[in-house]
Design a protein around this motif. Structure first.
Motif, short mmCIF file in Angstrom:
data_model
loop_
_atom_site.label_atom_id
_atom_site.label_comp_id
_atom_site.label_asym_id
_atom_site.label_seq_id
_atom_site.Cartn_x
_atom_site.Cartn_y
_atom_site.Cartn_z
N VAL A 45 34.53 25.44 39.86
CA VAL A 45 33.15 25.76 39.45
C VAL A 45 33.11 27.08 38.68
O VAL A 45 32.38 27.21 37.68
CB VAL A 45 32.23 25.83 40.69
N ALA A 46 33.89 28.06 39.12
CA ALA A 46 33.89 29.37 38.46
C ALA A 46 34.55 29.33 37.09
O ALA A 46 34.30 30.20 36.25
CB ALA A 46 34.58 30.40 39.34
N GLY A 47 35.42 28.35 36.86
CA GLY A 47 36.11 28.25 35.59
C GLY A 47 37.24 29.24 35.43
O GLY A 47 37.60 29.62 34.31
N ALA A 48 37.80 29.69 36.56
CA ALA A 48 38.91 30.65 36.52
C ALA A 48 39.72 30.50 37.80
O ALA A 48 39.21 30.02 38.82
CB ALA A 48 38.39 32.08 36.39
N GLU A 49 40.97 30.92 37.73
CA GLU A 49 41.85 30.83 38.89
C GLU A 49 41.94 32.17 39.62
O GLU A 49 41.77 33.24 39.02
CB GLU A 49 43.25 30.39 38.46
N ILE A 50 42.22 32.08 40.90
CA ILE A 50 42.39 33.27 41.71
C ILE A 50 43.65 34.01 41.27
O ILE A 50 44.67 33.39 40.96
CB ILE A 50 42.45 32.87 43.21
N ASP A 51 43.58 35.35 41.21
CA ASP A 51 44.75 36.11 40.76
C ASP A 51 45.57 36.59 41.96
O ASP A 51 45.28 36.25 43.12
CB ASP A 51 44.33 37.27 39.86
N ALA A 52 46.59 37.38 41.70
CA ALA A 52 47.51 37.82 42.75
C ALA A 52 46.83 38.69 43.79
O ALA A 52 47.33 38.83 44.92
CB ALA A 52 48.69 38.57 42.13
N ASN A 53 45.70 39.30 43.45
CA ASN A 53 44.98 40.15 44.38
C ASN A 53 43.90 39.40 45.15
O ASN A 53 43.15 40.00 45.93
CB ASN A 53 44.34 41.33 43.65
N GLY A 54 43.81 38.08 44.92
CA GLY A 54 42.80 37.29 45.61
C GLY A 54 41.46 37.27 44.91
O GLY A 54 40.46 36.82 45.47
N LEU A 55 41.41 37.74 43.65
CA LEU A 55 40.15 37.86 42.91
C LEU A 55 39.99 36.75 41.88
O LEU A 55 40.96 36.31 41.26
CB LEU A 55 40.09 39.20 42.18
N ILE A 56 38.74 36.35 41.68
CA ILE A 56 38.36 35.53 40.54
C ILE A 56 37.37 36.33 39.71
O ILE A 56 36.35 36.80 40.24
CB ILE A 56 37.70 34.21 40.98
N ARG A 57 37.67 36.51 38.45
CA ARG A 57 36.73 37.13 37.50
C ARG A 57 36.03 36.01 36.75
O ARG A 57 36.67 35.14 36.17
CB ARG A 57 37.48 38.03 36.52
N LEU A 58 34.71 36.03 36.74
CA LEU A 58 33.96 34.97 36.08
C LEU A 58 34.05 35.13 34.57
O LEU A 58 33.69 36.18 34.04
CB LEU A 58 32.50 35.00 36.52
N PRO A 59 34.50 34.11 33.85
CA PRO A 59 34.62 34.23 32.39
C PRO A 59 33.30 34.57 31.70
O PRO A 59 33.28 35.35 30.75
CB PRO A 59 35.13 32.84 31.97
N GLU A 60 32.21 33.99 32.19
CA GLU A 60 30.91 34.23 31.57
C GLU A 60 30.36 35.61 31.91
O GLU A 60 29.64 36.22 31.11
CB GLU A 60 29.92 33.15 32.02
N PHE A 61 30.71 36.11 33.10
CA PHE A 61 30.26 37.43 33.55
C PHE A 61 31.48 38.18 34.08
O PHE A 61 31.67 38.28 35.30
CB PHE A 61 29.20 37.31 34.64
N PRO A 62 32.31 38.74 33.22
CA PRO A 62 33.57 39.35 33.67
C PRO A 62 33.39 40.58 34.55
O PRO A 62 34.36 41.05 35.16
CB PRO A 62 34.27 39.71 32.36
N TRP A 63 32.18 41.08 34.66
CA TRP A 63 31.91 42.22 35.54
C TRP A 63 31.64 41.77 36.98
O TRP A 63 31.47 42.60 37.87
CB TRP A 63 30.73 43.04 35.01
N ILE A 64 31.62 40.45 37.20
CA ILE A 64 31.48 39.90 38.55
C ILE A 64 32.85 39.45 39.03
O ILE A 64 33.57 38.75 38.33
CB ILE A 64 30.50 38.71 38.57
N ALA A 65 33.21 39.85 40.25
CA ALA A 65 34.48 39.45 40.84
C ALA A 65 34.23 38.82 42.20
O ALA A 65 33.39 39.30 42.98
CB ALA A 65 35.41 40.65 40.98
N LEU A 66 34.94 37.75 42.48
CA LEU A 66 34.87 37.07 43.77
C LEU A 66 36.19 37.30 44.50
O LEU A 66 37.24 36.87 44.03
CB LEU A 66 34.63 35.57 43.58
N LEU A 67 36.13 37.99 45.63
CA LEU A 67 37.31 38.22 46.46
C LEU A 67 37.32 37.16 47.54
O LEU A 67 36.43 37.12 48.40
CB LEU A 67 37.27 39.63 47.06
#
Length: 213
Positions: free
Chosen positions: A146-168
């Motif tokens: 749904v977010a359109g991005a994969e979780i990174d090595a730190n456990g975060l997803i940065r939203l492509p549409e709103f890159p200032w929002i991060a989901l841990l």
């Protein structure tokens, strides 16, 4: 969860969700824990079962620098040792009476609990500020979709549409714990918008999970 080969770190709660003198239930891949903070502000994580009668310690209470079971009041230090048995006030509890504990680190507004023996510290997130936590009744893959991005090595997803929002994200036994974070320089209006955005992501991810079940 950040993994360094020897262990990993689970972001189990926001610092603001654990005031001094409180205990809450939490979960890591090693099982259920009682996450608590002493009156002096030290955070600790204990196995969520009292060795006396098996009562959940997350149902207990914090008194001073100890976590006490709600059933018979057995008290445990942050290192796990039993330090008081109210029914036997003159007894020094033997060292064999103890609860398992897990290492806790607190940084950038997040409480991290060690899984295994991580050699490194939790990832630095000083550019972000945590806003809130919520439970999403899906796995991580549905949130990524749904977010359109994969979780990174730190456990975060940065939203492509709103890159200032991060989901841990912290995968749980049957759901995913999501900590909403935003860049520190964002306005109050942006923070409200981020909260609305993550609610939309939660609803969409849960709907997608139901459709695929």
């Amino acid at each position: 969860m950040p993994f360094d080969g020897a262990g990993s770190w689970a972001p189990v709660a926001l610092s603001s969700d654990l005031p001094p003198g409180t205990v809450i239930p939490a979960w890591t891949p090693e099982g259920s824990i009682a996450l608590w903070r002493s009156q002096s502000g030290r955070a600790a994580a204990s196995s969520d079962r009292c060795p006396h009668r098996g009562m959940r310690l997350s149902h207990g209470f914090v008194r001073g620098e100890a976590l006490s079971c709600i059933y018979h009041g057995w008290s445990y230090s942050p290192s796990g040792g039993c330090i008081r048995i109210p029914a036997h006030p003159d007894l020094v509890p033997p060292e064999t009476i103890r609860v398992a504990v897990q290492r806790v680190e607190e940084s950038d507004g997040i409480l991290w609990v060690a899984v295994g023996q991580p050699a490194m510290q939790p990832p630095p997130l000083e550019e972000l500020i945590p806003l809130r936590s919520l439970t999403v009744e899906t796995d991580v893959a549905a949130i990524e979709d749904v977010a359109g991005a994969e979780i990174d090595a730190n456990g975060l997803i940065r939203l492509p549409e709103f890159p200032w929002i991060a989901l841990l994200l912290a995968p749980q036994e049957k759901h995913t714990l999501l900590h909403l974070m935003v860049d520190r320089d964002r306005s109050s209006a942006d923070r409200v918008a981020a909260s609305r955005t993550v609610e939309s992501i939660r609803r969409a991810a849960e709907e997608r999970q139901r459709e695929s079940a």
